[in-house]
Design a protein around this motif. Sequence first.
Motif, PDB file in Angstrom:
ATOM      1  N   VAL A   1      10.156   3.601  -0.661  1.00 11.41           N
ATOM      2  CA  VAL A   1       9.667   2.478   0.142  1.00 11.41           C
ATOM      3  C   VAL A   1       9.880   2.802   1.619  1.00 11.41           C
ATOM      4  CG1 VAL A   1       9.976   0.043   0.754  1.00 11.41           C
ATOM      5  CG2 VAL A   1      10.091   0.754  -1.646  1.00 11.41           C
ATOM      6  N   THR A   2       8.833   2.578   2.405  1.00 12.97           N
ATOM      7  CA  THR A   2       8.904   2.851   3.842  1.00 12.97           C
ATOM      8  C   THR A   2       8.955   1.542   4.618  1.00 12.97           C
ATOM      9  OG1 THR A   2       7.735   4.953   3.699  1.00 12.97           O
ATOM     10  CG2 THR A   2       7.652   3.819   5.810  1.00 12.97           C
ATOM     11  N   GLU A   3       9.851   1.512   5.587  1.00 10.02           N
ATOM     12  CA  GLU A   3       9.945   0.367   6.493  1.00 10.02           C
ATOM     13  C   GLU A   3       9.605   0.847   7.901  1.00 10.02           C
ATOM     14  OE1 GLU A   3      13.108  -3.103   7.948  1.00 10.02           O
ATOM     15  OE2 GLU A   3      13.763  -1.495   6.598  1.00 10.02           O
TER      16      GLU A   3
ATOM     17  N   PHE B   1      12.191   5.922   5.273  1.00 11.96           N
ATOM     18  CA  PHE B   1      11.770   6.034   3.876  1.00 11.96           C
ATOM     19  C   PHE B   1      13.002   6.112   2.976  1.00 11.96           C
ATOM     20  CE2 PHE B   1      10.185   8.813   0.323  1.00 11.96           C
ATOM     21  CZ  PHE B   1       9.324   7.881  -0.226  1.00 11.96           C
ATOM     22  N   VAL B   2      13.167   5.093   2.125  1.00  8.69           N
ATOM     23  CA  VAL B   2      14.309   5.045   1.203  1.00  8.69           C
ATOM     24  C   VAL B   2      13.816   4.526  -0.145  1.00  8.69           C
ATOM     25  CG1 VAL B   2      16.597   4.092   0.755  1.00  8.69           C
ATOM     26  CG2 VAL B   2      15.889   4.586   3.120  1.00  8.69           C
TER      27      VAL B   2
ATOM     28  N   TYR C   1       0.839  -1.201   0.000  1.00  6.13           N
ATOM     29  CA  TYR C   1       0.000   0.000   0.000  1.00  6.13           C
ATOM     30  C   TYR C   1       0.876   1.253   0.000  1.00  6.13           C
ATOM     31  CZ  TYR C   1      -3.167   3.654   1.664  1.00  6.13           C
ATOM     32  OH  TYR C   1      -3.879   4.815   1.797  1.00  6.13           O
ATOM     33  N   ARG C   2       0.723   2.066  -1.038  1.00  8.29           N
ATOM     34  CA  ARG C   2       1.448   3.333  -1.156  1.00  8.29           C
ATOM     35  C   ARG C   2       2.952   3.133  -0.932  1.00  8.29           C
ATOM     36  NH1 ARG C   2      -2.439   6.015  -3.938  1.00  8.29           N
ATOM     37  NH2 ARG C   2      -4.187   6.682  -2.673  1.00  8.29           N
ATOM     38  N   GLN C   3       3.482   3.751   0.135  1.00 11.07           N
ATOM     39  CA  GLN C   3       4.929   3.645   0.370  1.00 11.07           C
ATOM     40  C   GLN C   3       5.347   2.290   0.938  1.00 11.07           C
ATOM     41  OE1 GLN C   3       3.001   6.194   1.436  1.00 11.07           O
ATOM     42  NE2 GLN C   3       4.085   8.157   1.471  1.00 11.07           N
ATOM     43  N   TYR C   4       4.372   1.442   1.303  1.00 17.76           N
ATOM     44  CA  TYR C   4       4.686   0.226   2.049  1.00 17.76           C
ATOM     45  C   TYR C   4       4.742  -0.986   1.119  1.00 17.76           C
ATOM     46  CZ  TYR C   4       3.659   3.319   5.893  1.00 17.76           C
ATOM     47  OH  TYR C   4       3.676   4.383   6.765  1.00 17.76           O
ATOM     48  N   ALA C   5       5.941  -1.307   0.619  1.00 15.67           N
ATOM     49  CA  ALA C   5       6.137  -2.457  -0.260  1.00 15.67           C
ATOM     50  C   ALA C   5       6.214  -3.727   0.569  1.00 15.67           C
ATOM     51  CB  ALA C   5       7.406  -2.285  -1.083  1.00 15.67           C
TER      52      ALA C   5
END
Length: 656
Positions: free
Chosen positions: A649-651, A645-646, A14-18
């Motif tokens: 992609v956000t972790e 955020f890199v 979802y969005r930034q969350y791979a």
Amino acid sequence: MSQLEIRSLTLENYRQYAGENEIQLQTQSDKSVNVIQGENGAGKSNILNAITLCLYGKESHYDETKDNELESYPYVNRGVLDEVGDNEIAEGRIEITLGEDEPEYIFSRSFRTVKLNSSSFSSQHGELQLKEKRGGDWKSVEHVSTRLNQILPVHVHQYFLFDGERLDEFFGEGYKNRVKNGLLDVSHIELLERGISHLRSFEDDSEKELSDVGDAAERKRDEYEKAKERINDLESDLEQTKTNISETKNHIQKIDEKLQDSANPEVRKKQQRREYLIERLEDIRDDIEEVRKEASRELVKSGPPLYAVESLDFTLSEVRKLSEQGKLPPKIQDTFIEELLEEGQCICGEELTEEHREHLISLQQEMSTVVENNLEGKMAIPGLLQDAHEDAETLMEKRRKLAELEDKEQRKNKELNEISEQLKAHDIPEDVDVQELEKQRTEYEDQLEELQEGKGKLEVRIDQAKENRDEKKKAFNEEVSKEEKNAEILKKMQFIGSSRDELESMKEDIISSVREEIETKMNNYFNEIIWKNEDYTVTLTDEYQVRVEGPRNDNKIGSLSAGERQVLAFSFLAALTSVSGFNAPLVIDTPLGRISSTPKRRLAQNLPEYIDDTQMTFLMTDEEYTDEVRMKMKSHVSNEYKLEFVDEVTEVVPYE
């Protein structure tokens, strides 16, 4: 924790969350707060969007400053979409686990994005799914919306899941409608409103059953129907006028935005001042309306004794004179009459006949009444006079306050007119035509004034039309009741009408009770979490006006800072959630965004305590969740996470 809480949130692509990202949020009984900290753009607000998308199929808190087209900002992570070809599909899901002491519900929703080409996408989401734990096993639930409405209905979710940064706007122009809607949303009056609507429809249907009414009644029916049509026409005109008012305000707002963006600092300064004055003027006018109502109520209460002051003064003076002269109480005493009755003869020696005795008894009763009234009058009149003078002073105080407010209104209007004239004369070349914009703004202001005046006249005419309708209805009913079968129908209609009136009364009582409870809680919350060392009195009037009074009893709502307005909005939403009766957690994005550093520390310490026994998840920037704020909140926090955020992609990682 006995309240329902979000135990975990899973975001997949979802969005930034791979990939799959599971965030554990269950809290300890004495630590009801979660903190997720991330820089702007890292996906902090999208955690809130993920929750509303999963539960309600809508990203309620999408950042409108960005491109809001799904083709350029798809549901599925852009990195994942890079791995698929044109016209191919990538999928993801959001899952929310809720429960009290253990997981009880799992809500989930899948979504998909079609990659049309490298820069164009089309996204859709699936239906909401729910699994409920029953007897140790997870069972799918068919009627998902019914169960969700029991937990957190869509019409109240914005009071539990909200963007704190936008709260600064809550008490801006038109806030009374937002306050009213919030109060109605949590009042649980839906069943009453449906009942009232059903009874009104039933009453109309019953009215159609009236028959064989005769020519006279038919004429009265025709007059009654025309009276109802007149109300419908006027109400339609009123709705159109309200629409025109809203559109005119939008035109003015767009002009204000252009002036605010002017390259000339003097123009921007004048526009900022005008916006402040307009906001303050609205509060002053609300205060004027409230004081006028208070003065009217005081006049109704104190009018009779005030009009009778001279008469009361004269009466008391005369009673005192007669008392000093010995004429009051009268010289004929009860004891003297009693002695005559006991002896049975007059002082002249003549025997008392039955007629004499009746006359003496009547005289004794009359003298007793005179004495009693004399004593009561002498006691009551001074009290009435004192009340009259006190009421007069109260009324004069209301009038003085009204005069002060009207003077303030006049001065603010004068300054607004001066700003307008100065901007009209502005001839410095720049990117916006200030003169033309100000000319247009003046025209819209004149138009708005006419529309608002027309709105007021329509409201009066509607009230008059309703009185006329009721008179026509009464005349029609009286005529048709002459037929026995119609009389029975009218009795039924009267019963339906009485039932509807009773439900209306219950509805008003509930709304009034909820308003008072919200007022009390809002006052407590505001004073608990505000950082200033002075007491405020926050009130919520019957007209949904919010007043914030300081030590001098002046309404400060128009002069509150952005941070103070945010605290006030927090307090109102906290009051709504508290009285709503829904067992749901709070998720707040950017709770401290508009608050400066010094009060931020105190607010961070008080905020977790302002709603007891409720899970709160704060989505905070690094500028909000500073080391000092973290230390203040530490004793309340169960889980801390940081968003890294890199490369788009956000972790989600534990905060260290």
